[in-house]
Design a protein around this motif. Structure first.
Motif, PDB file in Angstrom:
ATOM      1  N   GLU A   4       0.834  -1.199   0.000  1.00 23.81           N
ATOM      2  CA  GLU A   4       0.000   0.000   0.000  1.00 23.81           C
ATOM      3  C   GLU A   4       0.873   1.254   0.000  1.00 23.81           C
ATOM      4  O   GLU A   4       0.583   2.235  -0.666  1.00 23.81           O
ATOM      5  CB  GLU A   4      -0.936   0.031   1.214  1.00 23.81           C
ATOM      6  N   GLY A   5       1.939   1.192   0.781  1.00 18.46           N
ATOM      7  CA  GLY A   5       2.864   2.325   0.832  1.00 18.46           C
ATOM      8  C   GLY A   5       3.585   2.534  -0.489  1.00 18.46           C
ATOM      9  O   GLY A   5       3.817   3.672  -0.906  1.00 18.46           O
ATOM     10  N   LEU A   6       3.938   1.443  -1.153  1.00 18.34           N
ATOM     11  CA  LEU A   6       4.594   1.559  -2.452  1.00 18.34           C
ATOM     12  C   LEU A   6       3.646   2.146  -3.495  1.00 18.34           C
ATOM     13  O   LEU A   6       4.046   2.965  -4.326  1.00 18.34           O
ATOM     14  CB  LEU A   6       5.094   0.195  -2.919  1.00 18.34           C
ATOM     15  N   GLY A   7       2.392   1.744  -3.447  1.00 18.20           N
ATOM     16  CA  GLY A   7       1.401   2.294  -4.380  1.00 18.20           C
ATOM     17  C   GLY A   7       1.159   3.764  -4.142  1.00 18.20           C
ATOM     18  O   GLY A   7       1.078   4.556  -5.088  1.00 18.20           O
ATOM     19  N   CYS A   8       1.053   4.159  -2.876  1.00 17.14           N
ATOM     20  CA  CYS A   8       0.867   5.576  -2.548  1.00 17.14           C
ATOM     21  C   CYS A   8       2.084   6.400  -2.952  1.00 17.14           C
ATOM     22  O   CYS A   8       1.942   7.525  -3.431  1.00 17.14           O
ATOM     23  CB  CYS A   8       0.588   5.746  -1.059  1.00 17.14           C
ATOM     24  N   ALA A   9       3.271   5.836  -2.778  1.00 16.86           N
ATOM     25  CA  ALA A   9       4.489   6.547  -3.183  1.00 16.86           C
ATOM     26  C   ALA A   9       4.524   6.722  -4.692  1.00 16.86           C
ATOM     27  O   ALA A   9       4.928   7.776  -5.198  1.00 16.86           O
ATOM     28  CB  ALA A   9       5.723   5.792  -2.707  1.00 16.86           C
ATOM     29  N   GLY A  10       4.093   5.734  -5.441  1.00 14.00           N
ATOM     30  CA  GLY A  10       4.045   5.852  -6.893  1.00 14.00           C
ATOM     31  C   GLY A  10       3.051   6.899  -7.357  1.00 14.00           C
ATOM     32  O   GLY A  10       3.330   7.681  -8.272  1.00 14.00           O
ATOM     33  N   ILE A  11       1.889   6.942  -6.730  1.00 15.56           N
ATOM     34  CA  ILE A  11       0.883   7.943  -7.079  1.00 15.56           C
ATOM     35  C   ILE A  11       1.374   9.342  -6.712  1.00 15.56           C
ATOM     36  O   ILE A  11       1.197  10.295  -7.479  1.00 15.56           O
ATOM     37  CB  ILE A  11      -0.453   7.622  -6.392  1.00 15.56           C
ATOM     38  N   LEU A  12       2.006   9.474  -5.562  1.00 15.78           N
ATOM     39  CA  LEU A  12       2.557  10.764  -5.158  1.00 15.78           C
ATOM     40  C   LEU A  12       3.654  11.209  -6.122  1.00 15.78           C
ATOM     41  O   LEU A  12       3.722  12.380  -6.501  1.00 15.78           O
ATOM     42  CB  LEU A  12       3.112  10.677  -3.733  1.00 15.78           C
TER      43      LEU A  12
END
Length: 108
Positions: A4-12
Motif C-alpha cells: 500500500e505504501g509503495l502504491g501511494c508513493a508511486g501515485i505521489l
C-alpha cells in the motif's frame, strides 16, 4: 515497505511529476497565451493540446521509471532515485526541445 505504501508513493511521484513538468513548461507557453505585442501572436492551442500532453508525460515518465526500477531492483529508495532522475531528464528534454510557435512580426 508494504504494498500500500509503495502504491501511494508511486501515485505521489506521478502527481509531483505532473506538477513539476507543468510549472517548468508554463514560462515558455506564456508568450502564446498572452500574445506578445498587442496580443497579435495569441495561440491558445497550447492550453488544450500541449498542456494535457505535458501533464500526462510528466506523470507517466517518473511513474514508469519507478515501477520498472522497483520491479528490477526491489529497493524503494533506489527506485525513487531512478524516478527522480527520469523526471529531471524528462523536464530537461521538454525545455530543450519544445518551443512555442511564433509567427513573424511583419508579414509584408
Amino acid at each position: 515497505m508494504r504494498e500500500e505504501g509503495l502504491g501511494c508513493a508511486g501515485i505521489l511521484l506521478a502527481a509531483v511529476g505532473a506538477v513539476v513538468s507543468v510549472l517548468s513548461w508554463a514560462p515558455k507557453a506564456r508568450v502564446s497565451v498572452h500574445g506578445g505585442f498587442e496580443g497579435m501572436h495569441r495561440d491558445l492551442s497550447v492550453l488544450y493540446v500541449d498542456l494535457p500532453l505535458v501533464a500526462v508525460g510528466g506523470a507517466l515518465v517518473p511513474l514508469a521509471a519507478w515501477l520498472l526500477a522497483l520491479r528490477v531492483l526491489r529497493r524503494p529508495w533506489l527506485a525513487a532515485v531512478m524516478a527522480t532522475g527520469a523526471l529531471a531528464l524528462g523536464v530537461w528534454g521538454l525545455l530543450s526541445w519544445w518551443t512555442p510557435y511564433e509567427r513573424p512580426e511583419f508579414t509584408g
